[in-house]
Structure formats: structure tokens, C-alpha cells
Design an enzyme around this catalytic site. Structure first.
Site, PDB file in Angstrom:
ATOM      1  N   GLY A  91      -2.773  -3.901  -9.067  1.00 11.35           N
ATOM      2  CA  GLY A  91      -1.428  -5.175  -8.686  1.00 11.35           C
ATOM      3  C   GLY A  91      -0.963  -4.583  -7.721  1.00 11.35           C
ATOM      4  N   LYS A  92       0.311  -5.043  -7.230  1.00  8.11           N
ATOM      5  CA  LYS A  92       0.601  -4.866  -6.308  1.00  8.11           C
ATOM      6  C   LYS A  92       2.312  -5.849  -6.236  1.00  8.11           C
ATOM      7  CE  LYS A  92       1.133  -2.213  -2.706  1.00  8.11           C
ATOM      8  NZ  LYS A  92      -0.309  -0.998  -2.190  1.00  8.11           N
TER       9      LYS A  92
END
Ligand code: NAD
Length: 424
Positions: free
Chosen positions: A113-114
Site C-alpha cells: 500500500g502507499k
């Protein structure tokens, strides 16, 4: 497989496009199905939020924030939060995918994720940053979670911001939840060994690469570009293991001494000199560009993306490149590096020591227990060495460079896991 077009590289120097083209190449080599290709390519959740924040001048400013969960096939998504004026949803999407492959290569039970907020942290007061981080956390309350999505620091954020996030999330849940975020200050459940973890993983990767090339560390020379968190610790740990570090650099330029640089002394200098190597004596001043083409055994690019390009790759003399930075080699430079017979340990493997110790932080938080530095180092060294060996073996099995082999190992792991979990 016709469905994977040979990725046209629109912007030759864009590290995110480079990453995507390598993903495609590995997917082709591995021969995954069309369905699997899209399952692995498309993020499973993307959230965009507007964040109204009271600025110090009494006016409300609305910031745009993102969180992209690329994959939760191996486990909760993991990845940093970037505060930068240039953040876009597209960039965050690509960085989230990058995290999926990095976690899979080192075999930790996380997806990728980011997050990001388009803002300029250098122009904001501490109070404004705190309100922004707390607003972002509240907006992401149903996204974050120790079993769902675990953020960490990235460009423009630090342990301080992670402490605010953990506090705001805990308040909303009515209990202390340390494990919702990693990269926290050590007093707040951060892990020992996190600060030097990425540099340490670079050192382990470099030693493993030297072993394959039969380079004796006591006779080896090395140049390190970037003397920040990753570069300085990688240099120090290699120096402690007998490697002669002949060049280091930072934004102010390169510093070269054929006889070798005392890295501990250089680190003390930087600490006293406002975090800069400017004026460092006992070494000849060279440019950052010259540093890359020095006659050394090992080159560690640990500053920024896209420094090894098709323009300078021909002149590189190192036998081993260990990528401390993310994306330091452009996709167009890869064939040149490979044709020269250089062993390049790719970023998603070489700099994964950081996310590995982040995982240890989460494990310790969930155990309610603190490990010693010694235990953390022993376990992360083992993970890094095992990952190196696995990728090296895949490079032999598939007859590809280590970079493509790393993507093959990662894609294979995630797609196999997906097959067991199944879909609709
Ligand atoms: P940092 O800010 O601590 O250090 C960066 C260093 O590079 C500084 O010495 C800076 O002066 C130097 N630098 C910046 N621009 C330069 C240029 N144009 N030429 C030469 N030197 C330059 O950052 P860091 O945390 O050490 O990260 C370095 C790289 O490693 C980045 O690509 C980052 O994404 C990657 N990385 C970091 C971690 C981590 O845990 N810190 C983990 C994985 C990857």
C-alpha cells in the site's frame, strides 16, 4: 502471451514506469495467466480524500490525500505516507505496487500500500503538519488497521508524524493501538534497529553478492552515493567488515580517497556539520556523476532514483551494484549493465531490510514485547540472506538478471497465494 504488450517506456527516466516494465517482463517469463496478470496489476482499493485544515493564519486550506491498497493477498497492506507537493494518485498507485513486490521478495506476510498528501511540509509549521496528519488519519479510519493496512513514514514524514497517527487512531478506537503504524519513535513502540535496518540489509546483500563473485571483502573497494540514512549505515557496516570505502557523497558532491575513508569519522563529521559532508577533509572532491564510474568493486547508489542511465552505464566499472535507493537504475540502463556482466542486486531486494524491521516492529507491538537489537539484527540478516539466495537461484533457473528474478519470485509467491485463497 499477447495480453502483455511489450511495455513502451514513455518517459525513459521515470522510475515508476521502469518498475512497471520490469513487472511485465517478469510476468511474461513466469507465464502467468491473463486473469492473474490483471489481479496483480490493479489495486484493490483506492481512496481519495479532501482534508480541510486550519492554517496558522486562521484560514482553512483543503489538501488532497490518497491511500492506495494495491494488494492484500499475502496479508494487510503495508507502505509509507508521502508528504510532497508533487504527489499524485498515479504515483501513489505505482508506489503501492512496488511495496507488494518488495514485501513478497523478502517473504513477509504483507501486501502493498502507499499513501500521500499533496502538501509542502517545508513550508508548514509543526502545528499545521500535526493538524494535517490527524485529519488524514481520521479520514482513513476505515482504511487503516493493524490487520488491514499499516502505514509508515516516507518522503516528508518521520516518526513524529507516525506518533500523531497512532495517537489519533487510538483515540478514535478508544484504546491504544500501537500496531496500526510502524516507524514510530522507540519510546512509543518503535523497534530497535529500525534506523539502520535498510543500510544493514544493503550490507548483507553486498556481502552475499561478493561471495557469488568471489570478491574478498578485505580486498574490496566500494563507492557509496548518498550519505543519508541508507548510505551512511551501509557504508559503516561494510567498512566494519573490512571493505575499503573509497568514495562517499551527498547533495554537496562526492569525496574520494584512494586509501579509504574512515566512515565512522565521516559520520561524526556529518552529525556536527548540519547533516552535510561539505568541507569534509582528507578526501578529494569529485562530482556525484564521477563517483558512479570510479574503478571500484562495489557501487552502492543510495541517494535517489535514476542516477544510472543509458548515458553513463557504459562507463561503470564496478563488478557489483547494490541498490540502496529506490529505482536508481533506469530501465534503459539495465541491458547495458547486464551486457557488461555486472551483478546488480535490485532495489526491491537490496533495500528491503527497512520493511523487514518494520514488520518486526508490528510483531513486537502485537506481542506486547520488545526484542533486543541483537535478536532483530540476527533475524533480519537471515531474512535478507534467504531472500538473496532465492532470487539468485531464480536468476539461474530462468536465465534472467537478478532484477527480473526478484519480480519473478515476488509475482510467483503472490499468484500462488491467490490461487489457494481463491476469488469469486
Ligand atoms: P536521506 O534523505 O536520509 O539521504 C539521502 C542522501 O542522498 C543524503 O545524503 C542526500 O544529501 C543525498 N542526495 C540527495 N540528492 C542527491 C543527489 N542528487 N546526488 C547525490 N546525493 C544526493 O534518505 P534515505 O532514507 O537514506 O533514502 C535514500 C534512498 O533510499 C531513497 O531512494 C529512498 O527511497 C530509499 N529507501 C530508503 C529506505 C529507508 O528506510 N530510509 C528504505 C528503502 C528505500
Amino acid at each position: 502471451m499477447a495480453y502483455i504488450e511489450p511495455a513502451p517506456i514513455k518517459d525513459k527516466e521515470n522510475p515508476l514506469e521502469s518498475m512497471m516494465s520490469r513487472f511485465d517482463e517478469a510476468a511474461r517469463k513466469l507465464g502467468i495467466t491473463e486473469e492473474m496478470y490483471y489481479i496483480l496489476k490493479v489495486p484493490y482499493r483506492q481512496v481519495t480524500v479532501g482534508l480541510p485544515v486550519m492554517m496558522d493564519n486562521g484560514k482553512i486550506k483543503v489538501f488532497e490525500g490518497y491511500r492506495v491498497l494495491h494488494s492484500n493477498i499475502l496479508g494487510p497492506s503495508k507502505g509509507g505516507i508521502r508528504f510532497d507537493p508533487a504527489v499524485t494518485l498515479d504515483e501513489v498507485k505505482a508506489l503501492a505496487a512496488w511495496m507488494t513486490w518488495k514485501c513478497a521478495v523478502v517473504d513477509i506476510p504483507y501486501g502493498g500500500g502507499k499513501g500521500g498528501v499533496a502538501c509542502n511540509p517545508r513550508e508548514m509549521s509543526v502545528g499545521e503538519l500535526e493538524r494535517l496528519m490527524r485529519a488524514y488519519t481520521v479520514a482513513m479510519l476505515d482504511v487503516f488497521g493493524p490487520d488491514k493496512d499499516i502505514p509508515a513514514p516516507d518522503m516528508g514524514t518521520s516518526p513524529r508524524e507516525m506518533a500523531w497517527l497512532m495517537d489519533e487512531y487510538s483515540k478514535a478506537k478508544g484504546m491504544t493501538v500501537h500496531a496500526v503504524v510502524t516507524g514510530k519513535p522507540v519510546v512509543l513502540g518503535g523497534s530497535l534497529g529500525r534506523v539502520e535496518a535498510t543500510g544493514r540489509g544493503v550490507m548483507v546483500s553486498a556481502l552475499a553478492g561478493m561471495e557469488k563473485l568471489r570478491i574478498n571483502p578485505y580486498k574490496a573497494t566500494c563507492a557509496v552515493q548518498g550519505f543519508g540514512n541508507v548510505g551512511s549505515h551501509a557504508a559503516r557496516l561494510l567498512f566494519e567488515r573490512g571493505v575499503k570505502i573509497v568514495a562517499i557523497s551527498d547533495m554537496t558532491g562526492g569525496y574520494y580517497n584512494e586509501q579509504g575513508i574512515d566512515i565512522e569519522e565521516a559520520m561524526r563529521y556529518v552529525e556536527k556539520n548540519n547533516k552535510s559532508l561539505e568541507g569534509y577533509a582528507g578526501a578529494e572532491k569529485i562530482s556525484n556523476e564521477d563517483l558512479l564510474t570510479l574503478p571500484v568493486d562495489i557501487l552502492v547508489p543510495a541517494a535517489k532514483e535514476d542516477v544510472i542511465t543509458e548515458e553513463n552505464a557504459h562507463q561503470i566499472k564496478a563488478k557489483l551494484i547494490v541498490e540502496g535507493a529506490n529505482g536508481p537504475t533506469s530501465a534503459t540502463a539495465d541491458p547495458i549493465i547486464n551486457s557488461k556482466g555486472i551483478l546488480a542486486v535490485p532495489d526491491i531486494l537490496a533495500n528491503a531490510g527497512g520493511v523487514t524491521v518494520s514488520y518486526f516492529e508490528w510483531v513486537q507491538n502485537r506481542l506486547g514485547y520488545k526484542w533486543t537489537q541483537e535478536r532483530i539484527e540476527r533475524r533480519s540478516d537471515r531474512i535478507m540472506k534467504d531472500a538473496f539466495d532465492k532470487v539468485y537461484q531464480a536468476s539461474l533457473d530462468y536465465d534472467v538478471p537478478m532484477r527480473i528474478a526478484a519480480y519473478i519470485v515476488a509475482i510467483d509467491k503472490v499468484s500462488q497465494t491467490y490461487r489457494f485463497r481463491g476469488g469469486y
